[in-house]
Scaffold this motif. Structure first.
Motif, PDB file in Angstrom:
ATOM      1  N   ALA A  81     -92.769 -56.221  96.309  1.00  0.00           N
ATOM      2  CA  ALA A  81     -91.595 -55.386  96.562  1.00  0.00           C
ATOM      3  C   ALA A  81     -90.979 -54.883  95.264  1.00  0.00           C
ATOM      4  O   ALA A  81     -90.531 -53.733  95.177  1.00  0.00           O
ATOM      5  N   LYS A  82     -90.961 -55.732  94.224  1.00  0.00           N
ATOM      6  CA  LYS A  82     -90.370 -55.303  92.946  1.00  0.00           C
ATOM      7  C   LYS A  82     -91.220 -54.227  92.284  1.00  0.00           C
ATOM      8  O   LYS A  82     -90.693 -53.332  91.618  1.00  0.00           O
ATOM      9  N   GLN A  83     -92.549 -54.289  92.467  1.00  0.00           N
ATOM     10  CA  GLN A  83     -93.387 -53.234  91.911  1.00  0.00           C
ATOM     11  C   GLN A  83     -93.134 -51.911  92.616  1.00  0.00           C
ATOM     12  O   GLN A  83     -93.031 -50.861  91.974  1.00  0.00           O
ATOM     13  N   ARG A  84     -92.992 -51.942  93.958  1.00  0.00           N
ATOM     14  CA  ARG A  84     -92.722 -50.707  94.694  1.00  0.00           C
ATOM     15  C   ARG A  84     -91.370 -50.116  94.301  1.00  0.00           C
ATOM     16  O   ARG A  84     -91.226 -48.895  94.166  1.00  0.00           O
ATOM     17  N   ALA A  85     -90.372 -50.990  94.084  1.00  0.00           N
ATOM     18  CA  ALA A  85     -89.057 -50.501  93.682  1.00  0.00           C
ATOM     19  C   ALA A  85     -89.115 -49.875  92.296  1.00  0.00           C
ATOM     20  O   ALA A  85     -88.502 -48.834  92.034  1.00  0.00           O
ATOM     21  N   ALA A  86     -89.879 -50.497  91.380  1.00  0.00           N
ATOM     22  CA  ALA A  86     -90.007 -49.946  90.033  1.00  0.00           C
ATOM     23  C   ALA A  86     -90.732 -48.600  90.052  1.00  0.00           C
ATOM     24  O   ALA A  86     -90.368 -47.662  89.333  1.00  0.00           O
ATOM     25  N   GLN A  87     -91.770 -48.499  90.891  1.00  0.00           N
ATOM     26  CA  GLN A  87     -92.488 -47.232  90.998  1.00  0.00           C
ATOM     27  C   GLN A  87     -91.607 -46.143  91.585  1.00  0.00           C
ATOM     28  O   GLN A  87     -91.642 -44.995  91.153  1.00  0.00           O
ATOM     29  N   ALA A  88     -90.795 -46.495  92.593  1.00  0.00           N
ATOM     30  CA  ALA A  88     -89.888 -45.524  93.197  1.00  0.00           C
ATOM     31  C   ALA A  88     -88.873 -45.031  92.176  1.00  0.00           C
ATOM     32  O   ALA A  88     -88.552 -43.842  92.116  1.00  0.00           O
ATOM     33  N   LYS A  89     -88.359 -45.956  91.350  1.00  0.00           N
ATOM     34  CA  LYS A  89     -87.388 -45.568  90.325  1.00  0.00           C
ATOM     35  C   LYS A  89     -88.014 -44.625  89.308  1.00  0.00           C
ATOM     36  O   LYS A  89     -87.404 -43.641  88.862  1.00  0.00           O
ATOM     37  N   ALA A  90     -89.274 -44.906  88.935  1.00  0.00           N
ATOM     38  CA  ALA A  90     -89.956 -44.031  87.980  1.00  0.00           C
ATOM     39  C   ALA A  90     -90.196 -42.647  88.560  1.00  0.00           C
ATOM     40  O   ALA A  90     -90.067 -41.635  87.878  1.00  0.00           O
ATOM     41  N   ARG A  91     -90.531 -42.588  89.859  1.00  0.00           N
ATOM     42  CA  ARG A  91     -90.759 -41.285  90.485  1.00  0.00           C
ATOM     43  C   ARG A  91     -89.474 -40.469  90.529  1.00  0.00           C
ATOM     44  O   ARG A  91     -89.487 -39.264  90.296  1.00  0.00           O
ATOM     45  N   ARG A  92     -88.355 -41.145  90.840  1.00  0.00           N
ATOM     46  CA  ARG A  92     -87.088 -40.402  90.878  1.00  0.00           C
ATOM     47  C   ARG A  92     -86.712 -39.892  89.495  1.00  0.00           C
ATOM     48  O   ARG A  92     -86.152 -38.816  89.341  1.00  0.00           O
ATOM     49  N   ALA A  93     -87.015 -40.694  88.462  1.00  0.00           N
ATOM     50  CA  ALA A  93     -86.707 -40.252  87.102  1.00  0.00           C
ATOM     51  C   ALA A  93     -87.514 -39.020  86.729  1.00  0.00           C
ATOM     52  O   ALA A  93     -87.079 -38.173  85.942  1.00  0.00           O
ATOM     53  N   GLN A  94     -88.705 -38.886  87.317  1.00  0.00           N
ATOM     54  CA  GLN A  94     -89.554 -37.727  87.049  1.00  0.00           C
ATOM     55  C   GLN A  94     -89.322 -36.596  88.046  1.00  0.00           C
ATOM     56  O   GLN A  94     -89.974 -35.564  87.979  1.00  0.00           O
ATOM     57  N   GLY A  95     -88.401 -36.821  88.985  1.00  0.00           N
ATOM     58  CA  GLY A  95     -88.099 -35.775  89.964  1.00  0.00           C
ATOM     59  C   GLY A  95     -89.149 -35.618  91.032  1.00  0.00           C
ATOM     60  O   GLY A  95     -89.270 -34.567  91.644  1.00  0.00           O
ATOM     61  N   ARG A  96     -89.943 -36.666  91.292  1.00  0.00           N
ATOM     62  CA  ARG A  96     -91.004 -36.587  92.292  1.00  0.00           C
ATOM     63  C   ARG A  96     -90.755 -37.615  93.373  1.00  0.00           C
ATOM     64  O   ARG A  96     -91.039 -38.786  93.194  1.00  0.00           O
ATOM     65  N   PRO A  97     -90.221 -37.208  94.538  1.00  0.00           N
ATOM     66  CA  PRO A  97     -90.015 -38.158  95.624  1.00  0.00           C
ATOM     67  C   PRO A  97     -91.334 -38.638  96.196  1.00  0.00           C
ATOM     68  O   PRO A  97     -92.312 -37.898  96.213  1.00  0.00           O
ATOM     69  N   ARG A  98     -91.349 -39.886  96.652  1.00  0.00           N
ATOM     70  CA  ARG A  98     -92.571 -40.442  97.231  1.00  0.00           C
ATOM     71  C   ARG A  98     -92.754 -39.938  98.646  1.00  0.00           C
ATOM     72  O   ARG A  98     -91.813 -39.857  99.414  1.00  0.00           O
ATOM     73  N   LYS A  99     -93.981 -39.618  98.981  1.00  0.00           N
ATOM     74  CA  LYS A  99     -94.300 -39.192 100.341  1.00  0.00           C
ATOM     75  C   LYS A  99     -94.729 -40.396 101.154  1.00  0.00           C
ATOM     76  O   LYS A  99     -95.388 -41.292 100.648  1.00  0.00           O
ATOM     77  N   ALA A 100     -94.361 -40.388 102.398  1.00  0.00           N
ATOM     78  CA  ALA A 100     -94.800 -41.458 103.288  1.00  0.00           C
ATOM     79  C   ALA A 100     -96.243 -41.217 103.677  1.00  0.00           C
ATOM     80  O   ALA A 100     -96.864 -40.217 103.315  1.00  0.00           O
ATOM     81  N   SER A 101     -96.781 -42.166 104.451  1.00  0.00           N
ATOM     82  CA  SER A 101     -98.198 -42.086 104.796  1.00  0.00           C
ATOM     83  C   SER A 101     -98.509 -40.950 105.751  1.00  0.00           C
ATOM     84  O   SER A 101     -99.652 -40.550 105.893  1.00  0.00           O
ATOM     85  N   GLY A 102     -97.509 -40.403 106.429  1.00  0.00           N
ATOM     86  CA  GLY A 102     -97.783 -39.328 107.366  1.00  0.00           C
ATOM     87  C   GLY A 102     -96.733 -38.252 107.332  1.00  0.00           C
ATOM     88  O   GLY A 102     -95.640 -38.428 106.812  1.00  0.00           O
ATOM     89  N   LYS A 103     -97.051 -37.108 107.881  1.00  0.00           N
ATOM     90  CA  LYS A 103     -96.118 -35.996 107.977  1.00  0.00           C
ATOM     91  C   LYS A 103     -95.949 -35.610 109.434  1.00  0.00           C
ATOM     92  O   LYS A 103     -96.783 -35.905 110.279  1.00  0.00           O
ATOM     93  N   SER A 104     -94.849 -34.945 109.710  1.00  0.00           N
ATOM     94  CA  SER A 104     -94.692 -34.391 111.041  1.00  0.00           C
ATOM     95  C   SER A 104     -95.442 -33.067 111.098  1.00  0.00           C
ATOM     96  O   SER A 104     -95.643 -32.409 110.094  1.00  0.00           O
ATOM     97  N   ALA A 105     -95.872 -32.674 112.274  1.00  0.00           N
ATOM     98  CA  ALA A 105     -96.603 -31.431 112.403  1.00  0.00           C
ATOM     99  C   ALA A 105     -95.652 -30.248 112.317  1.00  0.00           C
ATOM    100  O   ALA A 105     -94.470 -30.351 112.627  1.00  0.00           O
ATOM    101  N   SER A 106     -96.183 -29.119 111.870  1.00  0.00           N
ATOM    102  CA  SER A 106     -95.397 -27.891 111.858  1.00  0.00           C
ATOM    103  C   SER A 106     -94.977 -27.564 113.282  1.00  0.00           C
ATOM    104  O   SER A 106     -95.733 -27.736 114.226  1.00  0.00           O
ATOM    105  N   GLU A 107     -93.735 -27.082 113.437  1.00  0.00           N
ATOM    106  CA  GLU A 107     -93.162 -26.896 114.768  1.00  0.00           C
ATOM    107  C   GLU A 107     -92.769 -25.439 114.970  1.00  0.00           C
ATOM    108  O   GLU A 107     -92.396 -24.731 114.018  1.00  0.00           O
ATOM    109  N   LEU A 108     -92.841 -24.987 116.208  1.00  0.00           N
ATOM    110  CA  LEU A 108     -92.417 -23.645 116.575  1.00  0.00           C
ATOM    111  C   LEU A 108     -91.208 -23.729 117.505  1.00  0.00           C
ATOM    112  O   LEU A 108     -91.241 -24.435 118.503  1.00  0.00           O
ATOM    113  N   VAL A 109     -90.149 -23.007 117.152  1.00  0.00           N
ATOM    114  CA  VAL A 109     -88.992 -22.868 118.024  1.00  0.00           C
ATOM    115  C   VAL A 109     -89.105 -21.495 118.687  1.00  0.00           C
ATOM    116  O   VAL A 109     -89.225 -20.474 118.003  1.00  0.00           O
TER     117      VAL A 109
END
Length: 315
Positions: free
Chosen positions: A46-74
Motif C-alpha cells: 500500500a505504501k508503494q502504491r501511495a508513493a507512486q500516486a504521489k509521484a504521478r500527481r507531481a508530474q501531472g499524470r493521473p493514474r488510470k484504473a484498470s477499465g474505462k466506461s464505454a463511449s455513450e450516446l445521448v
C-alpha cells in the motif's frame, strides 16, 4: 529383444536416472535474498502504491484504473439539451441534415458552440439511425466520451497530501446511475474526497450520473475497483476505518466516533443491502435512526446523511 538381455547393467530404457548432487542449488538457497526492502519498494504494498500516486500527481499524470466506461450516446432533443445545460462532458454534437430547426435544436447548437470543446457535425438521417441503432433520436445525437476513472488508492493519497483525513464513499451493488450522481453530489457538498464503485455489476459515470451530480463530478473523482473487497482491505491497511451502512447495524449513527478520522463509508443497495463479503470486511456496521417509521433510504439519501454527520463532526 529389448528387456530380455542377459548382460548385467545394460540400459534398457532411454530415461536417465537420478543425478548426483544439487548443482549448487542448496548452497545458493541457504544464502538468502538479503535484507527485506522498505515498504515503499515492495511491489503491491500500500505504501508503494501511495508513493507512486504521489509521484504521478507531481508530474501531472493521473493514474488510470484498470477499465474505462464505454463511449455513450445521448439521443433525443430534450435529453441532449438537458445534458448540455448540465455541462455533461461531450465530444461531438451530431445534427441531422435538413432538420426542422425548432427552439430545442437552436439551443443545443448554441450551447455546444459556447462550450468550445464540442465538435458540430451534420449527418444524414440514415447515418444517425445507424449510430443509434434505430432509436428515436429526433435529429440530435450527443456523443459523451469515455470517463477516466481514478484508482482507489489515489483518493486516500490525495487527501493525505492535503493534510486531511480521507472521507471516501464506496458503493456496493448500486446499479442506478442517478444514485451514483447523487452520492457524488453529496460527497462534494460535505467535503468527501471521492467515490469508489466496483468494475462489474454497478453503475458507472454515464450522462445520467453526470446530470444528477449537477456538475460536481468535474471536481469530485470517481474511482473504479476491480474487486471492492480488496480495495476496502487496502484502505484498512492504510489505517482507515471501513464503516458499512446496514439496517441491522450494531451502532447508531450519532454514536459513531470514527467519522472524525480517516474513514470509508460503504453504502449498499436499498433492497439487498451490503453483499456478504463486503459486510464481513467492514470494521463496524452502523444504522441510521429513522423515528418517522420509514423502512429504508435509497443510496443517495443514506450517503448524504452520513456525509453530513461526518462534516459536522469534523467542523
Amino acid at each position: 529383444m529389448a528387456g530380455n538381455s542377459q548382460r548385467p547393467n545394460r540400459r534398457t530404457s532411454n530415461k536417465k536416472g537420478a543425478q548426483v548432487g544439487s548443482g549448487g542449488q542448496r548452497r545458493r538457497g541457504l544464502e538468502g535474498k538479503g535484507p527485506t526492502p522498505p515498504a515503499e519498494m515492495r511491489k503491491g504494498h500500500a505504501k508503494q502504491r501511495a508513493a507512486q500516486a504521489k509521484a504521478r500527481r507531481a508530474q501531472g499524470r493521473p493514474r488510470k484504473a484498470s477499465g474505462k466506461s464505454a463511449s455513450e450516446l445521448v439521443v433525443g432533443r430534450n435529453s441532449v439539451v438537458e445534458a448540455l445545460r448540465e455541462h455533461v462532458p461531450a465530444s461531438t454534437l451530431y445534427v441531422q441534415q435538413f432538420i426542422d430547426n425548432d427552439e430545442r435544436v437552436r439551443e443545443a447548437v448554441r450551447l455546444a458552440g459556447e462550450d468550445g470543446g464540442i465538435n458540430l457535425m451534420e449527418a444524414p438521417r440514415p447515418e444517425l439511425d445507424r449510430m443509434t441503432r434505430g432509436l428515436h433520436h429526433q435529429g440530435l445525437v450527443l456523443q459523451v466520451p469515455e470517463y477516466e476513472y481514478a484508482h482507489p488508492d489515489d483518493l486516500a493519497a490525495a487527501a493525505y497530501d492535503e493534510g486531511e483525513d480521507p472521507l471516501i464513499v464506496a458503493l456496493d451493488g448500486i446499479t442506478d446511475p442517478r444514485n451514483l450522481g447523487a452520492v457524488v453530489r453529496s460527497a462534494s457538498a460535505f467535503g468527501g474526497h471521492g467515490v469508489v464503485v466496483p468494475e462489474r455489476r454497478a453503475a458507472g459515470m454515464t450522462a445520467g450520473a453526470w446530470k444528477t451530480s449537477a456538475g460536481t463530478a468535474a471536481h469530485t473523482p470517481v474511482a473504479r475497483a476491480a474487486n471492492l473487497t480488496r480495495a476496502l482491505e487496502s484502505y484498512q491497511k492504510a489505517g482507515m476505518m471501513v464503516v458499512g451502512l446496514a439496517a441491522d447495524g450494531d451502532v447508531e449513527l450519532p454514536e459513531l466516533d470514527v467519522l472524525e478520522g480517516p474513514v470509508v463509508v460503504v453504502v449498499g443497495s436499498e433492497g439487498k443491502g451490503l453483499s456478504r463479503l463486503v459486510g464481513e470486511t467492514c470494521d463496524v456496521r452502523v444504522r441510521i435512526p429513522m423515528p418517522g417509521g420509514a423502512e429504508s433510504l435509497n443510496a443517495g439519501v443514506a450517503a448524504g446523511v452520513v456525509l453530513y454527520e461526518a462534516a459536522r463532526r469534523r467542523g
